[in-house]
Scaffold this active site. Structure first.
Site, PDB file in Angstrom:
ATOM      1  N   TYR A 159      -7.477   1.364  -4.588  1.00 57.87           N
ATOM      2  CA  TYR A 159      -6.114   1.583  -5.056  1.00 57.87           C
ATOM      3  C   TYR A 159      -5.506   0.257  -5.481  1.00 57.87           C
ATOM      4  O   TYR A 159      -5.991  -0.823  -5.137  1.00 57.87           O
ATOM      5  CB  TYR A 159      -5.251   2.228  -3.973  1.00 57.87           C
ATOM      6  CG  TYR A 159      -5.031   1.369  -2.753  1.00 57.87           C
ATOM      7  CD1 TYR A 159      -3.914   0.544  -2.633  1.00 57.87           C
ATOM      8  CD2 TYR A 159      -5.951   1.367  -1.700  1.00 57.87           C
ATOM      9  CE1 TYR A 159      -3.724  -0.252  -1.517  1.00 57.87           C
ATOM     10  CE2 TYR A 159      -5.761   0.577  -0.578  1.00 57.87           C
ATOM     11  CZ  TYR A 159      -4.648  -0.233  -0.494  1.00 57.87           C
ATOM     12  OH  TYR A 159      -4.458  -1.028   0.605  1.00 57.87           O
ATOM     13  N   THR A 190       1.321  -4.104   4.495  1.00 63.28           N
ATOM     14  CA  THR A 190       1.096  -4.381   5.908  1.00 63.28           C
ATOM     15  C   THR A 190       0.472  -5.750   6.173  1.00 63.28           C
ATOM     16  O   THR A 190       0.582  -6.271   7.283  1.00 63.28           O
ATOM     17  CB  THR A 190       0.189  -3.299   6.531  1.00 63.28           C
ATOM     18  OG1 THR A 190      -1.065  -3.266   5.821  1.00 63.28           O
ATOM     19  CG2 THR A 190       0.857  -1.934   6.470  1.00 63.28           C
ATOM     20  N   ASP A 191      -0.173  -6.361   5.165  1.00 65.83           N
ATOM     21  CA  ASP A 191      -0.920  -7.586   5.419  1.00 65.83           C
ATOM     22  C   ASP A 191      -0.033  -8.724   5.927  1.00 65.83           C
ATOM     23  O   ASP A 191      -0.445  -9.494   6.795  1.00 65.83           O
ATOM     24  CB  ASP A 191      -1.661  -8.037   4.162  1.00 65.83           C
ATOM     25  CG  ASP A 191      -2.887  -7.190   3.865  1.00 65.83           C
ATOM     26  OD1 ASP A 191      -3.301  -6.429   4.758  1.00 65.83           O
ATOM     27  OD2 ASP A 191      -3.420  -7.291   2.751  1.00 65.83           O
ATOM     28  N   LYS A 220      -0.386  -7.087  13.079  1.00 65.23           N
ATOM     29  CA  LYS A 220      -1.399  -6.191  12.535  1.00 65.23           C
ATOM     30  C   LYS A 220      -2.715  -6.509  13.233  1.00 65.23           C
ATOM     31  O   LYS A 220      -3.168  -7.654  13.245  1.00 65.23           O
ATOM     32  CB  LYS A 220      -1.545  -6.386  11.021  1.00 65.23           C
ATOM     33  CG  LYS A 220      -2.512  -5.404  10.384  1.00 65.23           C
ATOM     34  CD  LYS A 220      -2.519  -5.509   8.861  1.00 65.23           C
ATOM     35  CE  LYS A 220      -3.461  -4.474   8.264  1.00 65.23           C
ATOM     36  NZ  LYS A 220      -3.454  -4.512   6.772  1.00 65.23           N
ATOM     37  N   SER A 267       1.230  -7.264  -0.465  1.00 64.90           N
ATOM     38  CA  SER A 267       1.839  -8.268   0.399  1.00 64.90           C
ATOM     39  C   SER A 267       0.945  -9.475   0.625  1.00 64.90           C
ATOM     40  O   SER A 267       1.390 -10.487   1.182  1.00 64.90           O
ATOM     41  CB  SER A 267       2.261  -7.653   1.739  1.00 64.90           C
ATOM     42  OG  SER A 267       1.151  -7.347   2.548  1.00 64.90           O
ATOM     43  N   THR A 271       0.819  -1.212   0.000  1.00 68.65           N
ATOM     44  CA  THR A 271       0.000   0.000   0.000  1.00 68.65           C
ATOM     45  C   THR A 271       0.848   1.254   0.000  1.00 68.65           C
ATOM     46  O   THR A 271       0.469   2.271  -0.595  1.00 68.65           O
ATOM     47  CB  THR A 271      -0.935  -0.006   1.227  1.00 68.65           C
ATOM     48  OG1 THR A 271      -1.815  -1.137   1.144  1.00 68.65           O
ATOM     49  CG2 THR A 271      -1.773   1.259   1.297  1.00 68.65           C
ATOM     50  N   GLU A 302      -4.510 -27.943  28.730  1.00 62.75           N
ATOM     51  CA  GLU A 302      -5.783 -28.463  28.225  1.00 62.75           C
ATOM     52  C   GLU A 302      -5.585 -29.647  27.284  1.00 62.75           C
ATOM     53  O   GLU A 302      -6.497 -30.441  27.069  1.00 62.75           O
ATOM     54  CB  GLU A 302      -6.542 -27.356  27.487  1.00 62.75           C
ATOM     55  CG  GLU A 302      -6.995 -26.211  28.383  1.00 62.75           C
ATOM     56  CD  GLU A 302      -7.875 -25.237  27.631  1.00 62.75           C
ATOM     57  OE1 GLU A 302      -8.747 -25.675  26.864  1.00 62.75           O
ATOM     58  OE2 GLU A 302      -7.685 -24.014  27.804  1.00 62.75           O
TER      59      GLU A 302
END
Length: 365
Positions: free
Chosen positions: A64, A130-131, A203, A97, A51, A322
């Site tokens: 975009y 950023t992903d 993120k 990304s 981005t 657990e």
């Protein structure tokens, strides 16, 4: 205390928008902002897309396309960058990304290692979407053995957006990468005036500019108006670094997401598709339904490496609480989220580390 450079951010965002709209996207694939001051540190900027390099698209008002502006073009849009460092820029890829892959990871490692070995640089900045930024940062932190600062940076708004956050983020990343006090801190992620470590950063929001958080540890520092503010001294201990195969891809590791009314099908399908490892994005403390746990145990008996993580977003997955991990042959990811647990498991399998006890040691005890 609030650490902010919002006035600078507004100016840089306006300049970035004006640059893109005025001269377009004509920057060459390799370029540099050269300074005559030979005493300045040398920083290599490696562009991958994302981005931060996005360009407005006519699909909708806020649509975009990622990766349309080169790293050199992003640098040229920001004034006074050449006062921070002697900057060179190269394009590794031009992708969003969400399409990040082993080949780009291998290319980044190859270029950074060459630059370090040839003593070309004092710091590295990687522009990235950023992903999957947290995964790339974590991957690099596990394979690169250098004290030189390696800083990943991106943005939540494209370069052509009003109020674009990319110019200020990139300027701050350059400050971090060029600073002597950043040496020895491993791979860092810098956005929105905050410095995060590669292991803990996540993120956490789909659109907010302060999406990156480190919920289990907190940030490692801040980019303040007048200085960098690290919260602790540089770490003296280095974690193990793993070798890469001669060429991609890394061994296949699948993430299986736990949910209500889950059966064994997703686990069995991963095994049929050739997964060498499976990471469970479990409910709560990394748990899942009886059917899924039984299928994971069967996979472990077949030699598939199984690691339990959690879909929750923060907290640690505890061993033998657990789930009977020792009995079933599982490892737990502790603080690593499923996507980072997958990256580490790929590297472990590639290095022949598949015994559950050895795998657990690599994740931590």
């Amino acid at each position: 205390m609030i650490h902010s450079v919002q006035s600078n951010r507004s100016v840089l965002a306006a300049i970035g928008l004006a640059f893109v709209l005025t001269i377009g996207l004509l920057a060459p694939p390799v370029a540099a902002q050269q300074s005559s001051d030979a005493a300045l540190p040398r920083v290599l900027v490696l562009g991958t897309g994302g981005t931060i390099a996005g360009q407005a698209n006519a699909r909708a008002g806020n649509a975009y396309d990622s990766g349309k502006v080169t790293a050199a073009g992003l640098i040229a849009a920001i004034p006074d960058m050449d006062k921070l460092a002697r900057i060179s820029a190269e394009q590794i890829s031009s992708i969003g990304s969400q399409d990040m892959n082993d080949k780009v990871w291998f290319d980044l490692v190859k270029r950074i290692r060459a630059a370090v070995d040839n003593k070309e640089i004092d710091g590295v900045v990687i522009t990235h979407g950023t992903d999957t930024m947290e995964e790339t940062a974590f991957f690099l932190s596990n394979v690169l053995d250098t004290d030189i600062p390696i800083v990943l940076v991106g943005s939540m708004r494209p370069s052509t957006a009003v109020g674009a956050d990319g110019p200020a983020n990139l300027y701050e990343a350059m400050r971090v990468a060029s600073a002597p006090e950043s040496r020895g801190r491993g791979v860092l992620v810098v956005l929105n005036d905050i410095i995060h470590g590669a292991r803990f950063v996540q993120k956490t929001n789909t659109t907010s500019v302060d999406t990156f958080r480190s919920p289990n540890a907190g940030p490692v520092g801040y980019v303040d108006t007048g200085s960098l503010r690290y919260l602790e001294p540089a770490a003296t201990a280095k974690g193990p670094k793993y070798k890469l195969p001669d060429a991609p891809p890394l061994p296949r590791v699948d993430i299986v997401y736990s949910h209500a009314n889950m059966d064994a099908a997703e686990v069995e399908d991963a095994v049929k598709r050739g997964a060498k490892g499976i990471v469970l994005a479990g409910v709560g403390d990394g748990n899942s339904s009886k059917g899924a746990i039984d299928a994971l145990a069967a996979a472990a008996k077949q030699g598939v490496v199984v690691v339990r993580s959690s879909r929750v977003g923060s907290g640690y997955v505890n061993r033998n609480v657990e789930v009977e991990d020792d009995k079933l042959g599982f490892a737990v990811a502790l603080d690593l989220n499923p996507q980072k647990a997958r990256v580490l498991l790929e590297l472990l399998i590639a290095n022949g580390i598949t015994d559950p006890k050895a795998v657990q040691q690599a994740y931590g005890q």
